[in-house]
Design an enzyme around this catalytic site. Structure first.
Site, PDB file in Angstrom:
ATOM      1  N   LYS A   1       0.799  -1.233   0.000  1.00 16.77           N
ATOM      2  CA  LYS A   1       0.000   0.000   0.000  1.00 16.77           C
ATOM      3  C   LYS A   1       0.834   1.288   0.000  1.00 16.77           C
ATOM      4  O   LYS A   1       0.412   2.291  -0.562  1.00 16.77           O
ATOM      5  CB  LYS A   1      -0.986   0.001   1.169  1.00 16.77           C
ATOM      6  CG  LYS A   1      -2.156  -0.961   0.964  1.00 16.77           C
ATOM      7  CD  LYS A   1      -3.139  -0.856   2.115  1.00 16.77           C
ATOM      8  CE  LYS A   1      -4.454  -1.550   1.769  1.00 16.77           C
ATOM      9  NZ  LYS A   1      -5.510  -1.230   2.734  1.00 16.77           N
TER      10      LYS A   1
ATOM     11  N   ASP B   1     -10.415   3.361   1.565  1.00 18.80           N
ATOM     12  CA  ASP B   1     -10.796   2.694   2.821  1.00 18.80           C
ATOM     13  C   ASP B   1     -11.690   3.587   3.696  1.00 18.80           C
ATOM     14  O   ASP B   1     -12.676   3.123   4.263  1.00 18.80           O
ATOM     15  CB  ASP B   1      -9.555   2.282   3.617  1.00 18.80           C
ATOM     16  CG  ASP B   1      -8.853   1.079   3.013  1.00 18.80           C
ATOM     17  OD1 ASP B   1      -9.515   0.280   2.319  1.00 18.80           O
ATOM     18  OD2 ASP B   1      -7.633   0.930   3.226  1.00 18.80           O
TER      19      ASP B   1
END
Ligand code: ATR
Length: 279
Positions: free
Chosen positions: A71, A108
């Site tokens: 990420k 997210d």
């Protein structure tokens, strides 16, 4: 699934990737919307990340989701980064643009907030303080989303206090750091309680918390979804609070990527929830 020569390609890059629910989730939508496209799991080692991404781009992929441990690397190789990915410091969605550049986003926090909105339609983010348990990567995304939604105060509590203090220093959010030992008292007058720790997850310890001071109007959410009904959600339900479980965050975070690659903002339905949970 039958593909034409024009099929749109996307996938999820992780190491390992076999636990990912994303292929099942995107596959459901591709069938539902009868899209000429596919979404595949891609197991890529950390040292191969950049060359693999460049290769996928050259092979005509529209983009990929990125999961652990890539990420942060995903953010680094991007030419353009969304404001929310910049704030969170990590990306989970890469979009390969027509001009050859890479756009990185982090969905997210979007998924977290959309899940609350869908699961508790009357809940208002600006109506009172939120208590956030945990200060890991998930907490960063949650805090950025809550601050953007107008939560007036975020009481952040973590076993390792220094991690909570680091987040408070780094993020532009109205954070008050609370000692982990004082988490029960922090629930007074709060409008939201959310668990971003791994406590309550299958195979991990239980989350120990006393909800006595929590208003019955407060919304309680857990980002853990294995099991779906965590011990926190069970306690909150018994206390009389509205609850929202964690699977919706996973489902909603997938929407912006799907829209960018396949051209449709997909719906999160109960049928989809059941399908993904049945895995
Ligand atoms: P993620 O990036 O998915 O949020 P993480 O960075 O490993 O994962 O964070 C896990 C969170 O769960 C942290 O807030 C962690 O607390 P520490 O920062 O003190 O490690 C929390 N956590 C994990 N096990 C815990 C336990 N037994 N008691 C309290 N908190 C725990």
């Amino acid at each position: 699934m039958i593909l034409s020569g024009n099929a749109k390609l996307a996938g999820v890059v992780g190491w390992p990737v076999n636990h990912s629910k994303s292929p099942r989730l995107h596959g459901f939508w591709l069938e539902q919307y009868k899209i000429d496209g596919t979404y595949v799991p891609l197991a890529i080692k950390p040292e191969d990340f950049e060359s693999a991404i460049r290769g996928l781009q050259k092979s005509g992929f529209k983009g990929v989701n990125v999961t652990v441990p890539h990420k942060e690397s995903a953010l680094k190789i991007a030419d353009k980064v969304s404001a929310r990915a910049e704030k969170i410091g990590a990306a989970n969605t890469l979009v390969f643009q027509e001009d050859g550049s890479i756009f990185a986003d982090n969905t997210d926090g979007f998924g977290f907030y959309e899940n609350l909105k869908q699961g508790a339609v009357d809940w208002q983010a600006d109506a009172g303080p939120a208590v956030v348990l945990g200060a890991g990567g998930a907490a960063r995304a949650v805090i950025v989303a809550l601050a953007e939604a107008g939560v007036p105060e975020i009481r952040l509590t973590n076993r390792t206090r220094a991690r909570a203090e680091n987040l408070a220093a780094e993020l532009d959010a109205p954070i008050t750091v609370v000692d982990w030992e004082d988490r029960n008292a922090a629930l007074e007058d709060c409008n939201l309680l959310t668990n971003t720790t791994t406590l309550g997850m299958h195979g991990q310890g239980l989350l120990e918390i006393d909800l006595f001071d929590l208003p019955k109007t407060a919304l309680v959410n857990d980002i853990v979804y294995v099991p779906l009904m965590t011990n926190l959600l069970e306690k909150a339900h018994a206390h009389g609070c509205p609850i929202v479980d964690g699977i919706g965050m996973l489902l909603h975070q997938a929407r912006p990527g799907f829209e960018a690659w396949f051209g449709t903002d997909p719906q999160v339905t109960d049928e989809l929830r059941q399908f993904v949970l049945a895995d």
